[in-house]
Design a protein around this motif. Sequence first.
Motif, mmCIF file in Angstrom:
data_model
loop_
_atom_site.group_PDB
_atom_site.id
_atom_site.type_symbol
_atom_site.label_atom_id
_atom_site.label_comp_id
_atom_site.label_asym_id
_atom_site.label_seq_id
_atom_site.Cartn_x
_atom_site.Cartn_y
_atom_site.Cartn_z
ATOM 1 N N THR A 64 -1.945 7.945 -4.810
ATOM 2 C CA THR A 64 -2.677 7.784 -3.556
ATOM 3 C C THR A 64 -3.087 9.125 -2.965
ATOM 4 O O THR A 64 -3.696 9.163 -1.907
ATOM 5 C CB THR A 64 -1.818 7.028 -2.523
ATOM 6 N N MET A 65 -2.730 10.223 -3.630
ATOM 7 C CA MET A 65 -3.059 11.541 -3.089
ATOM 8 C C MET A 65 -3.996 12.281 -4.043
ATOM 9 O O MET A 65 -3.947 12.080 -5.247
ATOM 10 C CB MET A 65 -1.786 12.383 -2.926
ATOM 11 N N TYR A 80 7.866 7.820 -9.435
ATOM 12 C CA TYR A 80 7.184 8.501 -8.325
ATOM 13 C C TYR A 80 8.168 8.932 -7.253
ATOM 14 O O TYR A 80 8.076 10.044 -6.733
ATOM 15 C CB TYR A 80 6.113 7.582 -7.719
ATOM 16 N N PRO A 130 2.496 3.883 0.499
ATOM 17 C CA PRO A 130 1.040 3.849 0.301
ATOM 18 C C PRO A 130 0.629 3.112 -0.979
ATOM 19 O O PRO A 130 -0.418 2.471 -1.017
ATOM 20 C CB PRO A 130 0.662 5.337 0.196
ATOM 21 N N GLN A 131 1.484 3.177 -1.978
ATOM 22 C CA GLN A 131 1.139 2.490 -3.227
ATOM 23 C C GLN A 131 1.297 0.977 -3.104
ATOM 24 O O GLN A 131 0.751 0.228 -3.904
ATOM 25 C CB GLN A 131 2.024 2.990 -4.368
ATOM 26 N N GLN A 156 5.949 8.297 2.296
ATOM 27 C CA GLN A 156 4.743 9.030 1.906
ATOM 28 C C GLN A 156 4.284 8.734 0.483
ATOM 29 O O GLN A 156 3.128 8.950 0.149
ATOM 30 C CB GLN A 156 4.987 10.534 2.058
ATOM 31 N N VAL A 157 5.208 8.287 -0.360
ATOM 32 C CA VAL A 157 4.836 8.104 -1.761
ATOM 33 C C VAL A 157 4.856 6.626 -2.177
ATOM 34 O O VAL A 157 3.923 6.132 -2.785
ATOM 35 C CB VAL A 157 5.773 8.930 -2.679
ATOM 36 N N PHE A 160 1.235 11.481 -7.697
ATOM 37 C CA PHE A 160 1.145 10.393 -6.731
ATOM 38 C C PHE A 160 -0.281 9.850 -6.711
ATOM 39 O O PHE A 160 -1.211 10.583 -6.349
ATOM 40 C CB PHE A 160 1.571 10.883 -5.350
#
Lengths: 280, 356
Positions: free
Chosen positions: B91-92, A175, A196-197, A192-193, B89
């Motif tokens: 979460t998006m 990712y 959040p995960q 941003q990537v 991704f």
Amino acid sequence: MPRVHEKVSYWMLVLPALSIMVCFYILPVLGIWEIAFTEPETGVGNFVKMAGSNAVKTSFVITFRVAAITTVGCLILGYIVAYAISNFATRLTPLMVALVILPFWVSVLIRSFSWIVLLGRSGLVNDALIHAGMIERPLRLMHNELGVLIAMIHVMLPFAVLPMLTNMRGISGIYVQAARSLGASEWTSFRQVYFPQTLPGVLSGALLVFVLSLGFFVTPALLGGGRVLMISEYITYQIQEFLNWGLGSALSVALLVATALVLLISARFVNLRATLLERK
Amino acid sequence: MNEPILSIKNAVKRYGSVNALDGVNLDVAEGEFLTLLGPSGSGKTTLLSAIAGFIALDEGTLALRATDITGKPPEHRDFGMVFQGYALFPTMTVRENVGFPLKIRKRPPAEIKKRVSEALEMVQMSDFADRMPSQLSGGQQQRIALARAMSFDPQILLLDEPLSALDKKLRADLQWELKDLHQKLGVTFIYVTHDQDEALSMSDRIVILKDGAIQQEGDPNTLYDQPRNRFVADFLGKSNFLEAAVIAGNGPAYQCDSKGALFTLNTQEPCRTGETITLALRPERLRLGLPGAELVSATVKQVSYLGERCQVLVMREGGEELLISRPTWKTDIVPTPGLQVSIGWDADAPVVLAPA
């Protein structure tokens, strides 16, 4: 007929643990509730007394403050550890995971006493600082909230690291690569990537540490030296020193309710099932 | 070739004592569909990662339109990349995923919105903009990954085995779509795969890698018809290999002898009389005949029916196994195990391979 058979074997498997829980946990807790409402006389007298007591209020504030700061401290330190283990180490990974779990093998009591040796007036830390000429008189590192916090963060750290580690090890490095190929810098990719995960892991770590810290006894009692009175220690005082079973039990009930409230509120934001039960 | 868009000079990457890339030189032409083909461990993914900027080369240089980019971090290379595992991704939403590269580039929201819908339309996924990636099938996710990698008009699109996780039917469909997209957009594609059919059907040019070195490069037709060495002949399609001695002739026709079978060979490769050469023979270039009708005698060993074609494995008298592929509608001979047959080929069918 296999349905009936399945049900029978299900209960056979659950029953031993369930009966132990009922006999030695659920019933005593109910007993506490009973005492809270009946000693010394039937009614809500204990709770009225509790609500009116400034000492109790202070103790609750201290309890929540210590638990909150401990949680934040554990999350920051734990996130770094978990991130390092899951993103950098290779052959060392099993060793590093073992080092996180290792403290579980040493009793909390011993770990807390070790902190006393380290943080005391003539403990290792103060001695070292004085010999190095960095301070003239020993710092007050224990028998205050600072000491409690240092030791609490140390004791609770694995509870923060483990859920975050499990979560992070499930996140493929692909990712961040993808994000960078799309034009994001290292930091932006992380923020941003990647981050959040990791939130589910962070939240379950936070919940675990916070709830455990609320009712923690040994470490605050030893490092606080009676000056940082968290609720669990306050209860012990009521019962052991003043034989005030009624107020002690009422405080226990209050702590239980407070913990349940924390879980209920967090259930609005976190999937508790996934957080506490379904761990890989 | 005009000015190449990407120029790789003497790329070397070492992992311990293994050279994952062993001096690769490659120019990529603007707008071409270039495929890096090779078995696992051949260095094709390493080469792609080096182009993308995920790994640093130990030696050699990369240049984009004659500007050196060897040390440039991946985010400044402006190459779109599609990964084997899609890498959407989680979460998006689909929309946020596709808009991500544009948001990073700080394009105005209106433009982002427009380009995201264009990109989604391009891959026929407009109806899925508000879904989460986990709600999509593999094929749909791959389409979104493609839209995301294309939404910011990258200089080059890098594709790392993008179809390998999909089932056969879907893979075939997406191959057509990818080729179509490539023609429509005119963007340079660098495609990594270990699947020779994929490579043959889509590429303008194929580069075959083995042990970190280029074995041969060329358009699919040339590679298939003129493999340079045994590895290429065997990896791209199937081949029979035959040792033969050159007994006479001086180009383009030679007389050859393979274990007593005398035949004429037409080739542009210069051969010397007396030398032993290795020949590659495609299974579909071999003819099956009644005993005595063709050059060498053989016995049918196994027959495998594939629908449109049928593969016949025969054992040559006193020697090697040969694989023959023939259309199933040819029923002059019905091969069954144990049947005596003979095998022949045209003078221009065998390809002379470079000595190993």
